[in-house]
Design a protein around this motif. Structure first.
Motif, mmCIF file in Angstrom:
data_model
loop_
_atom_site.group_PDB
_atom_site.id
_atom_site.type_symbol
_atom_site.label_atom_id
_atom_site.label_comp_id
_atom_site.label_asym_id
_atom_site.label_seq_id
_atom_site.Cartn_x
_atom_site.Cartn_y
_atom_site.Cartn_z
ATOM 1 N N GLU A 93 -55.917 -16.223 123.231
ATOM 2 C CA GLU A 93 -54.812 -17.051 123.722
ATOM 3 C C GLU A 93 -53.521 -16.744 122.965
ATOM 4 O OE1 GLU A 93 -54.254 -19.058 126.114
ATOM 5 O OE2 GLU A 93 -56.222 -19.464 126.984
ATOM 6 N N THR A 94 -53.644 -16.537 121.665
ATOM 7 C CA THR A 94 -52.463 -16.207 120.865
ATOM 8 C C THR A 94 -51.880 -14.865 121.302
ATOM 9 O OG1 THR A 94 -53.391 -17.425 118.989
ATOM 10 C CG2 THR A 94 -51.592 -15.896 118.521
ATOM 11 N N LEU A 96 -52.050 -13.468 124.292
ATOM 12 C CA LEU A 96 -51.424 -13.588 125.606
ATOM 13 C C LEU A 96 -50.103 -14.345 125.546
ATOM 14 C CD1 LEU A 96 -54.555 -14.299 127.834
ATOM 15 C CD2 LEU A 96 -53.320 -12.139 127.531
ATOM 16 N N HIS A 97 -49.861 -15.077 124.481
ATOM 17 C CA HIS A 97 -48.595 -15.782 124.316
ATOM 18 C C HIS A 97 -47.646 -15.036 123.374
ATOM 19 C CE1 HIS A 97 -50.948 -19.088 126.089
ATOM 20 N NE2 HIS A 97 -49.787 -19.576 126.459
ATOM 21 N N THR A 98 -48.002 -13.804 123.039
ATOM 22 C CA THR A 98 -47.135 -12.955 122.216
ATOM 23 C C THR A 98 -46.259 -12.109 123.125
ATOM 24 O OG1 THR A 98 -48.836 -12.835 120.486
ATOM 25 C CG2 THR A 98 -47.066 -11.200 120.407
ATOM 26 N N GLU A 99 -44.968 -12.043 122.842
ATOM 27 C CA GLU A 99 -44.060 -11.221 123.635
ATOM 28 C C GLU A 99 -44.429 -9.742 123.509
ATOM 29 O OE1 GLU A 99 -41.677 -12.133 125.649
ATOM 30 O OE2 GLU A 99 -41.835 -14.289 125.265
ATOM 31 N N TYR A 159 -57.758 -11.299 118.720
ATOM 32 C CA TYR A 159 -56.347 -10.936 118.853
ATOM 33 C C TYR A 159 -56.161 -9.421 118.932
ATOM 34 C CZ TYR A 159 -51.306 -11.024 118.117
ATOM 35 O OH TYR A 159 -49.940 -10.864 118.273
ATOM 36 N N LYS A 205 -56.850 -15.088 132.813
ATOM 37 C CA LYS A 205 -55.389 -15.047 132.807
ATOM 38 C C LYS A 205 -54.838 -13.826 133.538
ATOM 39 C CE LYS A 205 -54.950 -18.862 130.518
ATOM 40 N NZ LYS A 205 -54.350 -18.951 129.189
#
Length: 262
Positions: A93-94, A96-99, A159, A205
């Motif tokens: 999740e981290t 997928l939320h990283t630019e 990650y 996702k």
């Protein structure tokens, strides 16, 4: 000879790198050092490339566990598995939320960090063997303390993952597990479970580039099975040296590319 003139050169390298990565993961780890840059070479964005590479390498880990299942410590499976679920999902999740740009700048540091882990794995492995020479039998491991120690490693595996398996081995050794074959089997299990949870997250996702993933997956699985079968026949220091050199070269390339594209 102009290699760029060879049709589908990047795709040929992708499947070859996947097979090599499967072998490396089964025998020592570090396969992502090869397969992840190959996935990037196909033009896949960095976050999706990491997610796709994780899915592609997972069957190779499954094949390795099938070959090593007799060495797994079954009394530790529930707590290790639970920690892998929590850590793997959180790490995915981290990611997928990283630019994309942020993750691209992190790539050489992540690869270099994984390489440094392999660089110290030789002395640590020798330390483990010395411990094994003075201890016999299996000792109980406190589950809550083990969960706390393994969680950040499982997060890291979800990650990015390169070098995470070695961290699993080190933690289990510090908790008293001495047998190298059991350590290797538990390493494969922890990476397999953490990555499976990350994979489910990536699929839900929509982060997987499937036409590259499936091709890479077949060759990684074949490499994982082959590597597990022959893991005991190749001197560990030779393979470890290859992994370290490969990681340093690839990290250096990404540092160079960032410096020239800034």
């Amino acid at each position: 000879m102009n290699l760029s003139a060879i049709p589908h050169l990047h795709f040929i390298w992708l499947v070859a790198a996947s097979a090599i990565a499967g072998v490396m993961n089964a025998m020592a780890g570090g396969g992502s050092f090869i397969s992840f840059p190959a996935m990037l070479g196909m033009g896949v964005p960095p976050v999706e490339a990491n997610a796709t590479n994780t899915v592609a390498l997972w069957p190779g880990q499954l094949a390795s566990l099938a070959a090593l299942h007799r060495d797994v410590r079954r009394d530790l499976l529930p707590i290790v598995g639970f920690t892998c679920v929590i850590g793997g999902v959180t790490g995915a999740e981290t990611l997928l939320h990283t630019e994309q740009k942020t993750f691209l700048h992190m790539i050489p540091w992540l690869i270099l960090g994984g390489t440094l882990l392999f660089g110290i794995s030789g002395p640590v492995s020798r330390w483990l063997r010395r411990r094994a020479a003075y201890h016999t039998g299996e000792r109980s491991i406190p589950p809550f303390q083990l969960m706390l120690a393994l969680f950040p490693v499982c997060f890291y595996i979800g990650y990015f993952g390169a070098g995470g398996g070695f961290l699993v081995m080190t933690i289990l050794a510090l908790f008293g597990m001495d047998d190298m074959h059991r350590l290797n089997a538990m390493k494969v299990f922890a990476a397999l479970a953490s990555n499976f949870c990350a994979i489910v997250t990536f699929i839900l996702k929509g982060a997987i580039i499937w036409h590259y993933c499936l091709a890479s997956m077949v060759f990684a699985a074949a490499g994982g099975w082959f590597g597990a079968k022959f893991a005991k026949r190749v001197p560990g220091h030779i393979l470890r040296g290859v992994v370290v050199v490969t990681g340093c070269v690839i990290a250096g390339y990404f540092f160079w590319r960032q410096a020239h594209t800034a």
